[in-house]
Design a protein around this motif. Structure first.
Motif, PDB file in Angstrom:
ATOM      1  N   MET A 246       1.318  -1.509  -0.290  1.00  0.00           N
ATOM      2  CA  MET A 246      -0.209   0.378   0.419  1.00  0.00           C
ATOM      3  C   MET A 246       0.965   1.160   0.419  1.00  0.00           C
ATOM      4  O   MET A 246       2.084   1.565   0.326  1.00  0.00           O
ATOM      5  N   PHE A 247       0.773   2.421  -0.594  1.00  0.00           N
ATOM      6  CA  PHE A 247       0.900   3.469  -0.368  1.00  0.00           C
ATOM      7  C   PHE A 247       0.120   4.626  -0.729  1.00  0.00           C
ATOM      8  O   PHE A 247      -1.207   4.418  -1.443  1.00  0.00           O
ATOM      9  N   ILE A 248       0.352   5.800  -0.035  1.00  0.00           N
ATOM     10  CA  ILE A 248      -0.600   7.085  -0.416  1.00  0.00           C
ATOM     11  C   ILE A 248      -0.090   7.612  -1.394  1.00  0.00           C
ATOM     12  O   ILE A 248       1.340   7.817  -1.463  1.00  0.00           O
ATOM     13  N   PHE A 249      -1.058   8.552  -2.395  1.00  0.00           N
ATOM     14  CA  PHE A 249      -0.112   9.776  -3.197  1.00  0.00           C
ATOM     15  C   PHE A 249      -0.732  11.122  -3.721  1.00  0.00           C
ATOM     16  O   PHE A 249      -2.055  10.880  -3.281  1.00  0.00           O
ATOM     17  N   SER A 250       0.091  12.246  -4.048  1.00  0.00           N
ATOM     18  CA  SER A 250      -0.301  13.125  -4.438  1.00  0.00           C
ATOM     19  C   SER A 250       0.273  13.778  -5.226  1.00  0.00           C
ATOM     20  O   SER A 250       0.419  13.331  -6.273  1.00  0.00           O
ATOM     21  N   ASN A 251       1.059  14.734  -4.523  1.00  0.00           N
ATOM     22  CA  ASN A 251       2.648  15.454  -5.359  1.00  0.00           C
ATOM     23  C   ASN A 251       3.486  14.442  -5.583  1.00  0.00           C
ATOM     24  O   ASN A 251       4.680  14.446  -6.563  1.00  0.00           O
ATOM     25  N   LYS A 252       3.231  13.619  -4.567  1.00  0.00           N
ATOM     26  CA  LYS A 252       4.837  12.463  -4.434  1.00  0.00           C
ATOM     27  C   LYS A 252       3.566  11.346  -4.098  1.00  0.00           C
ATOM     28  O   LYS A 252       2.629  11.452  -3.530  1.00  0.00           O
ATOM     29  N   GLN A 273      -5.041   1.968   8.843  1.00  0.00           N
ATOM     30  CA  GLN A 273      -5.108   3.430   9.461  1.00  0.00           C
ATOM     31  C   GLN A 273      -4.105   4.864  10.326  1.00  0.00           C
ATOM     32  O   GLN A 273      -4.725   5.668  10.268  1.00  0.00           O
ATOM     33  N   SER A 274      -2.273   4.562   9.927  1.00  0.00           N
ATOM     34  CA  SER A 274      -1.813   5.091  10.568  1.00  0.00           C
ATOM     35  C   SER A 274      -1.144   5.626   9.995  1.00  0.00           C
ATOM     36  O   SER A 274      -0.603   7.060   9.996  1.00  0.00           O
ATOM     37  N   VAL A 275      -1.912   5.907   8.701  1.00  0.00           N
ATOM     38  CA  VAL A 275      -1.162   7.232   7.752  1.00  0.00           C
ATOM     39  C   VAL A 275      -1.385   8.599   7.545  1.00  0.00           C
ATOM     40  O   VAL A 275      -2.627   8.436   7.754  1.00  0.00           O
ATOM     41  N   GLN A 276      -0.799   9.679   7.141  1.00  0.00           N
ATOM     42  CA  GLN A 276      -1.148  11.114   7.195  1.00  0.00           C
ATOM     43  C   GLN A 276      -1.396  11.646   6.563  1.00  0.00           C
ATOM     44  O   GLN A 276      -1.470  11.322   5.445  1.00  0.00           O
ATOM     45  N   TYR A 277      -2.251  12.445   6.064  1.00  0.00           N
ATOM     46  CA  TYR A 277      -2.821  12.795   4.991  1.00  0.00           C
ATOM     47  C   TYR A 277      -1.678  14.218   4.934  1.00  0.00           C
ATOM     48  O   TYR A 277      -1.012  14.944   5.366  1.00  0.00           O
ATOM     49  N   PRO A 278      -1.143  13.836   3.357  1.00  0.00           N
ATOM     50  CA  PRO A 278      -0.346  15.042   3.253  1.00  0.00           C
ATOM     51  C   PRO A 278      -0.515  16.425   2.194  1.00  0.00           C
ATOM     52  O   PRO A 278       0.307  16.992   1.586  1.00  0.00           O
ATOM     53  N   TYR A 279      -1.833  16.294   1.551  1.00  0.00           N
ATOM     54  CA  TYR A 279      -2.421  17.275   1.057  1.00  0.00           C
ATOM     55  C   TYR A 279      -1.431  16.602  -0.826  1.00  0.00           C
ATOM     56  O   TYR A 279      -0.351  16.014  -0.871  1.00  0.00           O
ATOM     57  N   GLY A 280      -1.691  17.924  -1.701  1.00  0.00           N
ATOM     58  CA  GLY A 280      -0.653  18.327  -2.730  1.00  0.00           C
ATOM     59  C   GLY A 280      -1.530  18.087  -4.469  1.00  0.00           C
ATOM     60  O   GLY A 280      -2.869  17.783  -3.860  1.00  0.00           O
ATOM     61  N   ASP A 281      -0.946  18.057  -4.994  1.00  0.00           N
ATOM     62  CA  ASP A 281      -1.614  17.777  -6.300  1.00  0.00           C
ATOM     63  C   ASP A 281      -1.801  16.446  -6.586  1.00  0.00           C
ATOM     64  O   ASP A 281      -1.586  15.099  -6.205  1.00  0.00           O
ATOM     65  N   THR A 282      -2.862  15.836  -8.000  1.00  0.00           N
ATOM     66  CA  THR A 282      -3.193  14.722  -7.726  1.00  0.00           C
ATOM     67  C   THR A 282      -2.155  14.380  -9.180  1.00  0.00           C
ATOM     68  O   THR A 282      -2.023  13.810 -10.201  1.00  0.00           O
ATOM     69  N   ARG A 283      -1.038  13.668  -8.922  1.00  0.00           N
ATOM     70  CA  ARG A 283      -0.401  13.148  -9.009  1.00  0.00           C
ATOM     71  C   ARG A 283      -0.190  11.957  -9.786  1.00  0.00           C
ATOM     72  O   ARG A 283       0.470  10.319  -9.664  1.00  0.00           O
TER      73      ARG A 283
END
Length: 546
Positions: A246-252, A273-283
């Motif tokens: 698993m991974f999350i993404f925004s501009n990274k 559940q522990s991942v933090q919200y980073p904000y950013g663009d939708t890459r």
């Protein structure tokens, strides 16, 4: 859920030679049931009084495949379960009632037969695709599962064109327009919850990488809802067979955990559940490449196990994605995508889904994600193990009722021969040109050890089979002489029938006998070959026992 099925073989109590006796019995039963045919089509969808989860799911897949109706968000599946437990309720086929699995009353059928401005085009499509004159359908016809399912779907078109995408709103639709039973909307909601709990528990082999959009458009609250959805999805898999990353993404891209099964399900859920919200663009372009990297960097490549990237997003990519999507194709990675919101670029979702519409979902908002869990889990669980390449041999081990799904290309007009060699235990195997999950209730043929599959399903055309000429596009084939040079695709299911079944599957171009040599393609020639093969196997294992 139990299914309408052939009775199983009696259990043997002799552990030393139990498996060898099973092999002999399988060959004997095949010879007795199918003595003169290369392949015999089975379609219990049009058999009166047929019932069970297997047949219900096949009907729903067939209706969805026809593309006659809008998306129903699993409503037809939930309706069949709530109304009759897929036909297994003792009241389903009660005296003087003919509504079938979906319990369609006579007045509701009558409402679907009236060729209004809305229904007339649907009648025409049903006639063209299913070869059914709907205006002439009688209530008794609804004892056939396909007819009952079509009647239910047509009826709700007269009530509300677009089926709601949440269980709560579907329960209200059901209560106000369908049921005569006592009880409130909670009856539908509770039944849907039971169905979801029973259905979740994928045991197919898969390497799965989960990608969650964490761009600024998501917001903190919706991000938490998405984490809950991913947690539930992770908990639906069995790590005996599945490796999850698993991974999350925004501009990274932000790595959560690698594609592995060394951690427990509870630990994976905790990390999600522990991942933090980073904000950013939708890459999204970056997410597709990063997911491919995680899948390709697994500690061990499991031959024949599908690698799948599951992506959740609520916005359009800020950079082009075509090149990244093409890289996934080139590396043999499949994708499933859920788009959240009604303003999404659907063509971009199709690109992320690599052209497979069945693997593309769109939900109205984050609050409806949980209600889509059943649909998403089913698609992930039914992804074919691999495409069978000519000459390549692939072995596997199955427990009871565990399945593997395969795709194979049928080149030109030569056809293909499938070999399934059972080394220990018992397996059942089926194939189909159209049905993605061929089974004992719906198939174009049984794979009985050595089975020839013709390139052109002309016999189905002659019989006026379901869906003739309609399967075009992602699967890569179309019926008809004008398309004789196209490569057709067939689907194969192998299902374990014992506690431990070890088998090997492979294919050769053209028509071959059990030794891999070009054989007699006539039914009579094959009957003689199977008679000899059956006798040799029985004598061999009888001798070993003595």
């Amino acid at each position: 859920m139990s299914n309408s099925a052939i009775l199983p073989f009696p259990k043997m109590n002799f552990p030393i030679f139990r498996a060898t006796l099973h092999v002999s019995l399988v060959k004997l039963s095949i010879f007795l049931l199918f003595p003169k045919t290369i392949s015999t089509q089975t379609n219990n969808m049009t058999t009166p009084y047929a019932f069970g989860e297997e047949i219900t799911s096949a009907v729903i897949r067939t209706i969805l495949r026809s593309q006659i109706f809008p998306e129903d968000y699993s409503f037809l599946l939930r309706l069949a379960f709530v109304e009759s437990r897929f036909g297994e309720s003792v009241t389903t086929f009660r005296p003087s009632y003919y509504g079938g699995i979906w319990q369609v009353d006579s007045d509701k059928l009558l409402a679907t037969r009236n060729p209004t401005n809305l229904l007339y085009p649907l009648h025409q499509k049903i006639q063209a695709y299913f070869n059914i004159n709907w205006s002439a359908v009688k209530w008794e016809d609804l004892l056939k599962p396909l007819y009952s399912g079509l009647a239910a779907r047509l009826y709700f078109m007269t009530v509300e064109y677009s089926i709601p995408d949440t269980i709560t709103r579907q329960a209200h639709l059901w209560k106000m327009n369908y049921t005569n039973a006592s009880g409130e909307e909670e009856v539908f909601s509770q039944g849907s919850k039971i169905l979801q709990d029973q259905a979740l528990g994928c045991r197919g082999k898969i390497d799965l990488c989960l990608a969650m959009d964490a761009s600024s458009s998501v917001t903190v609250t919706k991000f938490g809802t998405a984490k809950n959805f991913f947690t539930s999805l992770i908990q639906s898999f069995d790590l005996t067979f599945t490796r999850i990353g698993m991974f999350i993404f925004s501009n990274k891209a932000y790595h959560t955990f690698f594609v592995e099964n060394s951690l427990s399900i509870s630990r994976l859920a905790s990390l999600a559940q522990s991942v933090q919200y980073p904000y950013g663009d939708t890459r999204t372009d970056l997410a597709l490449r990063y997911g491919m990297q995680l899948l390709k960097n697994v500690t061990e490549i499991r031959e024949g196990v599908p690698q799948v990237l599951f992506l959740l997003t609520d916005g359009q990519s800020s950079m082009p994605i075509d090149e990244s999507a093409e890289m996934l194709k080139e590396n043999g990675i499949q994708t499933v995508v859920v788009g959240v919101g009604r303003e999404l670029n659907y063509s971009e979702l199709i690109t992320i889904g690599l052209g497979e519409k069945r693997n593309v979902f769109n939900v109205s908002d984050y609050e409806t994600l949980t209600d889509s869990l059943l649909r998403v889990s089913n698609v992930l669980c039914e992804i074919p193990q691999r495409k069978l390449f000519l000459g390549g041999k692939y072995g596997d081990i199955l427990s009871r009722k565990e399945r593997r799904y395969y795709l194979l290309d049928i080149p030109n007009e030569k056809g293909i021969t499938i070999f399934v060699e059972v080394r220990l235990g018992i397996v059942n195997a089926f194939w189909s040109y159209e049905e993605e999950i061929p089974s004992e209730v719906v198939n174009d043929g049984v794979i009985d050890g050595v089975t020839f599959i013709p390139a052109s399903p002309a016999s189905r055309v002659e019989r006026g089979g379901i869906g003739i000429g309609k399967r075009v596009g992602a699967t890569g084939f179309k019926y008809g002489k004008e398309n004789a040079n196209l490569v057709r695709t067939a689907f194969v299911t192998v299902e374990g029938q014992g506690d431990y079944s070890d088998y090997e599957i492979y294919s050769l171009e053209g028509d071959h006998d059990e030794d891999g040599m070009h054989g007699n393609s006539s039914a009579e020639g094959r009957q003689v070959g199977y008679s000899v093969m059956m006798t040799v196997i029985v004598l061999k294992y009888t001798y070993n026992y003595k």
